[in-house]
Structure formats: structure tokens, C-alpha cells
Design an enzyme around this catalytic site. Sequence first.
Site, mmCIF file in Angstrom:
data_model
loop_
_atom_site.group_PDB
_atom_site.id
_atom_site.type_symbol
_atom_site.label_atom_id
_atom_site.label_comp_id
_atom_site.label_asym_id
_atom_site.label_seq_id
_atom_site.Cartn_x
_atom_site.Cartn_y
_atom_site.Cartn_z
ATOM 1 N N SER A 182 -8.774 1.004 15.746
ATOM 2 C CA SER A 182 -8.170 0.516 17.056
ATOM 3 C C SER A 182 -8.928 1.095 17.999
ATOM 4 O O SER A 182 -9.520 2.263 17.905
ATOM 5 C CB SER A 182 -6.791 0.662 16.944
ATOM 6 O OG SER A 182 -6.059 0.494 18.443
ATOM 7 N N TYR A 204 0.977 5.700 16.830
ATOM 8 C CA TYR A 204 -0.148 4.738 16.251
ATOM 9 C C TYR A 204 -1.373 5.212 16.636
ATOM 10 O O TYR A 204 -2.354 5.476 15.799
ATOM 11 C CB TYR A 204 0.150 3.487 17.255
ATOM 12 C CG TYR A 204 -0.871 2.252 16.759
ATOM 13 C CD1 TYR A 204 -0.515 1.654 15.362
ATOM 14 C CD2 TYR A 204 -1.781 1.806 17.363
ATOM 15 C CE1 TYR A 204 -1.274 0.698 14.931
ATOM 16 C CE2 TYR A 204 -2.553 0.723 16.912
ATOM 17 C CZ TYR A 204 -2.282 0.289 15.701
ATOM 18 O OH TYR A 204 -3.446 -0.755 15.212
ATOM 19 N N ILE A 259 0.689 -1.128 -0.042
ATOM 20 C CA ILE A 259 -0.023 0.056 -0.041
ATOM 21 C C ILE A 259 0.771 1.187 -0.103
ATOM 22 O O ILE A 259 0.513 2.361 -0.277
ATOM 23 C CB ILE A 259 -1.071 -0.032 1.045
ATOM 24 C CG1 ILE A 259 -0.390 0.378 2.500
ATOM 25 C CG2 ILE A 259 -1.942 -1.353 1.254
ATOM 26 C CD1 ILE A 259 -1.371 0.741 3.691
ATOM 27 N N LYS A 291 -4.517 6.166 13.913
ATOM 28 C CA LYS A 291 -5.836 5.265 13.989
ATOM 29 C C LYS A 291 -6.866 6.395 14.102
ATOM 30 O O LYS A 291 -7.761 6.220 13.617
ATOM 31 C CB LYS A 291 -5.774 4.255 14.891
ATOM 32 C CG LYS A 291 -4.816 3.014 14.580
ATOM 33 C CD LYS A 291 -5.222 2.322 13.085
ATOM 34 C CE LYS A 291 -4.719 1.117 12.716
ATOM 35 N NZ LYS A 291 -4.945 0.513 11.586
ATOM 36 N N ASN A 315 -6.578 -3.458 6.202
ATOM 37 C CA ASN A 315 -6.141 -3.832 7.495
ATOM 38 C C ASN A 315 -4.655 -3.672 7.573
ATOM 39 O O ASN A 315 -4.056 -3.631 8.614
ATOM 40 C CB ASN A 315 -6.420 -5.245 7.455
ATOM 41 C CG ASN A 315 -5.580 -6.205 8.459
ATOM 42 O OD1 ASN A 315 -5.778 -6.072 9.636
ATOM 43 N ND2 ASN A 315 -4.663 -6.743 7.995
ATOM 44 N N GLN A 350 9.545 7.762 13.783
ATOM 45 C CA GLN A 350 8.249 6.846 14.065
ATOM 46 C C GLN A 350 6.916 7.519 13.461
ATOM 47 O O GLN A 350 6.224 6.927 13.041
ATOM 48 C CB GLN A 350 8.190 6.385 15.352
ATOM 49 C CG GLN A 350 9.341 5.651 16.040
ATOM 50 C CD GLN A 350 9.187 5.175 17.336
ATOM 51 O OE1 GLN A 350 7.981 4.956 17.732
ATOM 52 N NE2 GLN A 350 9.947 4.965 18.221
#
Length: 284
Positions: A139, A192, A63, A196, A89, A105
Amino acid sequence: MTAKKVAVVTGSNKGIGFAIVKELCQKFDGDVFLTSRDDSRGQAAINQLKKEGFNPKFHQLDIDHKGSVEVLRDFLQKNYGGLDCLVNNAAIAYKNAATEPFGEQAENTIKTNYFSTLNLCNILFPILRPHARVVNVSSSAGFLRKIPSGELRKKLSAPDVTVEEISQLMKEFVESAKAGNHSEKGWPNSTYVVSKVGLSALTRVQHRMFQQDPREDIVVNHVHPGYVDTDMTSHKGVLKPEEGAQAPSWLALLPENVEKPKGDYVWHDCQIVDWLNGPIPGAH
């Protein structure tokens, strides 16, 4: 060309994606494509599923590479005339012990989990057929209240927020992460979480767009699959991958003209959660 239905699960050679492919092979009325960045890992996953009596198809997909997504689009268009089910996903997460600088990151996590997913949607959404189902795997980390700043929460959840505005906020987070002042600007200490939350905010905009779409009954939802025992959680999760696949698969298989969930934030037990205010259900 066949009018056969087709489903694609991104990042599905292992973990929750692999379990979603398995579930769809049992219940989806059409061909199910397992995808992987790496051909050999993808083929190994296909062989494993065939041993278990399932019959998925394989297509390479990275992706992060636009060309790879376009090759998949052209293949689907040529062989199926469209796409009926898309499960987004594929994602990355740095471990807690990761030593890379926070700015690095942030850049990599936002790139894959938000921008690459958005890019994939921009390329594949035009070939979605009426009654298509799109599932964005978010999530519990994607819950809006994980963002400390009320002002940022307001911007991300504004009823008229645009994709461009969400993308701009994601870029601003990466810049502040690199500058080391993300906390002062109201962002959390988790790349993260931001990725999300961005994906979940995007889902709500996509839902609005599909409501105006001339194609009938295209439904998108975002889902927390649960805290699942996978490589991504360093096998600390409490749910088996098959349990983590339940809600995403249920959303992928929603019947035609369903009233809800549509544009909703769905928990791993298939209950709809208020993304803005909660409450969010118990652990997992």
C-alpha cells in the site's frame, strides 16, 4: 499430473483481488484460482466471473489458519506439481471509526497482514517453480517513511535485516500498542501502516533469498495498487477495482528473466518507487 501452470490470488472473492483474478483469467497461460475464507462467497464470485465469460477455479483458503494453507499446498502439489504465480492480496483493515482498543486492532492487523502472509509464504514458497512470480500487495501506507522513528526505519530497511528481526519488530509494535506507548517508541498511530511496512520490508528480504535460490528466476515485488473503491476503503477510493488490479497483475505476469522490477516497490501506474526515500508519486 499436469505441467499446466497455476496462479493463486489470496482473498479474491471481492475488491482488488477479484479484479486481479479477472485480469489473470484473460492473460495468464494456465489455471487461475480465486480463493476465499468462505465457500459460499467464493462460489458466488466464481459464478459472477463465469457469467462474464471467465473460467477461474475456486479453492477455500483462510490465511489465518495454517491447516487451510497446507491443504491448498497439497492440492497444488498433487494436481499441478507446483505453483507459478502467487498474489498475496488477503488483508484486513479496521475502519477509522472502529471502537476496538488500539492494542487489539494492532494484534489482529499484524497477525493477518504480516504473520499470516509470512506463514503462507513459508508453506507455499517451497513449491514455487522456476520463473514463478510472487506479488505482495502492500500500500502507499507501506512506504517506509510512514514510520516516524529514524531508528526503526533503519532497522526495517537494513540491507542484512532478517525475517526474524522484522517479525520481532512487529511483535514489539503490538506490545507497545497494548501498553499505550507505541508513539513514544517511534511507531505511527496506524496498525495498517505498520502491517504494510512490515510486509514491504519482508518482500525485500524474500527478494534476497530468491537471488540465492537454486530455482531459476523467481521474482517477488511489493505493490501499491492505488486508492481503490472497495469495501476496505469504505468505497472512498478514487480508482475502480480494475484499475487497482493493473499493477499487481502486471507484476504477476512479468516475462521470464526480466531485469526489473525485482524486489521493488511498484506504484499503481507500474512505476518503480524508492521504498526507502521516495519520492512517492502524487495522490491515489
